[in-house]
Enzyme design. Structure first.
Site, PDB file in Angstrom:
ATOM      1  N   GLY A 178       0.834  -1.209   0.000  1.00  0.00           N
ATOM      2  CA  GLY A 178       0.000   0.000   0.000  1.00  0.00           C
ATOM      3  C   GLY A 178       0.857   1.242   0.000  1.00  0.00           C
ATOM      4  O   GLY A 178       2.061   1.177  -0.264  1.00  0.00           O
ATOM      5  N   ASN A 179       0.271   2.379   0.287  1.00  0.00           N
ATOM      6  CA  ASN A 179       1.047   3.614   0.411  1.00  0.00           C
ATOM      7  C   ASN A 179       0.414   4.499   1.477  1.00  0.00           C
ATOM      8  O   ASN A 179      -0.610   4.144   2.059  1.00  0.00           O
ATOM      9  CB  ASN A 179       1.159   4.319  -0.939  1.00  0.00           C
ATOM     10  CG  ASN A 179      -0.203   4.657  -1.509  1.00  0.00           C
ATOM     11  OD1 ASN A 179      -0.969   5.401  -0.915  1.00  0.00           O
ATOM     12  ND2 ASN A 179      -0.525   4.057  -2.653  1.00  0.00           N
TER      13      ASN A 179
END
Ligand code: CTP
Length: 407
Positions: A208-209
């Site tokens: 993810g980020n």
């Protein structure tokens, strides 16, 4: 002091307007509640009077010497109707003035925000939809109801959005410079991607980020407050989605890609903003459930990545030589090798071929999850605005200012 008229009409969600009233009062707003007589079947007059600290009337004959049907509308900085029933939408769309609230609406000078709530069938009925279109064309901000549990066991679109999110929208509408912009985006349809994507590695892990979705949501909220209609394509976020947008939820970069192309093909938007942090790389997965230590037999797992499709570049390529939609990209940069943020951003704008690029520096994780930001806005002509230490709402307004000025 800010003055608001809170109109409450006769639906079961009237009880949620009590929370909205409290929130508005706590933000230092003076509120006159104008219920319809049917609304009083759900929440009685003493509740509205006690919580607003003001007398409550439903008809134009009470305190007639003050001419309340004219005074209230003229003095209000905004009129908020929550919940709005199908019957109220019909009366408002046709300019019928048969009680105090509909009279106030016809004398209102400030913005009008309407939050409908009703059963799905009533909301989707062509008569209601035509009334909503009429009200929007006239400049009222009509929030789409939430999708979820209704009065009985049934569910669907028709729920009143969370009162604190409606209060956020009202505060956005009352922001000091809102009188400067007015409804300058009325009639404009905007598709915004917000939040981050998540790329599965196996059945339980993902890449993810750190995007919180806040900048994308600020863009949606400010666009709505300026009269636009907004579709939000939303990836993983921490904050609640602002009410009033059509929401499409996505998980991966590929889902986002499909959702963006569908929204553009189906809705023919005027503006598309790619504020989402889209994964550039995704794990090449075996599709064989969860990777276990046992299956690795003590060896380190191999994470092999492949590139995702650049959605922004694809949107620009699909548009070809057409003039719409206007396309806005975002760029999160960590400048190095002596290059400035502006130089990197200008090069990215040229590479992506979009009309505007909003760039911010994210060295050390700055900006993510914060409510303030510093941005550069560029177009092919070069740097258009440099906003430092501003709220994400001000940054969003800065972008809309430039887009509306260029149109
Ligand atoms: N973007 C996109 N599709 C991707 C990756 C990014 O549409 N697969 C969009 C983002 O939403 C943003 C813009 O492209 O509007 C720039 O994203 P950014 O990650 O800064 O740029 P990249 O092209 O990925 O370049 P870099 O190699 O600098 O990360």
């Amino acid at each position: 002091m800010t003055e608001i008229v809170l109109g409450v009409t006769g639906g079961i969600a009237a009880y949620k307007a009590v929370t909205l009233l409290r929130e508005l009062r706590e933000s230092g707003v003076d509120v006159t509640v104008v219920p319809t007589s049917s609304a009083l079947n759900f929440v009685g007059e003493p509740t509205w009077a006690a919580l607003s600290g003001r007398p409550v009337a439903t008809d134009v004959w009470t305190a007639a010497q003050d001419v309340p049907h004219v005074r209230l509308g003229q003095q209000a900085d905004a009129v908020v109707i929550a919940p709005a029933t199908a019957d109220f939408l019909a009366r408002a769309a046709h300019g019928i003035a048969n009680d105090l609230l509909t009279n106030v609406l016809l004398t209102a000078h400030g913005p009008v925000i309407i939050a409908p709530a009703m059963h799905t069938e009533m909301w989707q009925h062509p008569a209601t939809q035509a009334n909503v279109r009429t009200l929007r064309e006239r400049g009222a901000i009509v929030l789409d109801p939430d999708d979820g549990r209704l009065t009985g066991a049934d569910s669907g679109p028709g729920r009143l959005p969370d009162p604190s999110l409606i209060a956020d929208m009202v505060r956005e509408l009352l922001r000091s410079d809102r009188s400067r912009t007015g409804l300058d985006l009325a009639g404009t349809h905007i598709v915004i991607s917000a939040g981050g994507t998540q790329e599965p590695w196996d059945d339980v892990r993902f890449l993810g980020n750190r995007s919180s979705g806040r900048q994308g949501f600020a863009l949606a909220r400010t666009a709505l407050a300026r009269g636009a209609s907004v579709t939000l394509v939303v990836g993983n976020t921490e904050d609640p989605v602002p009410p009033g947008c059509t929401v499409i939820e996505i998980g991966t970069a590929e889902e986002l890609r499909v959702a963006m192309h569908d929204a553009i093909a189906g809705q023919d938007p005027d503006v598309v903003v790619m504020a989402a942090a889209v994964a550039d790389f995704r794990p090449v997965t075996s599709g064989e459930g969860k990777i276990t230590k046992e299956s690795l037999d003590g060896a380190a797992p191999q994470l092999i990545l492949e590139q995702t499709t650049d959605v922004l570049a694809e949107i620009v390529a699909k548009r070809g030589s057409a003039t719409r939609p206007v396309v806005v990209g975002f760029a999160a940069e960590t400048p190095h090798d002596g290059e400035t943020l502006a130089e990197r951003a200008q090069a990215k704008l040229a590479r992506k071929g979009c009309d505007y690029l909003v760039a911010n520096e994210v060295s050390g994780g700055a900006v993510f999850g914060e409510s303030s930001t510093s941005i550069l806005i560029l177009s092919a002509e070069g740097e258009r605005a440099h906003l430092t230490g501003v709220s994400k709402a001000d940054a969003a307004d800065g972008l809309w200012d430039i887009i509306t000025a260029d149109r």
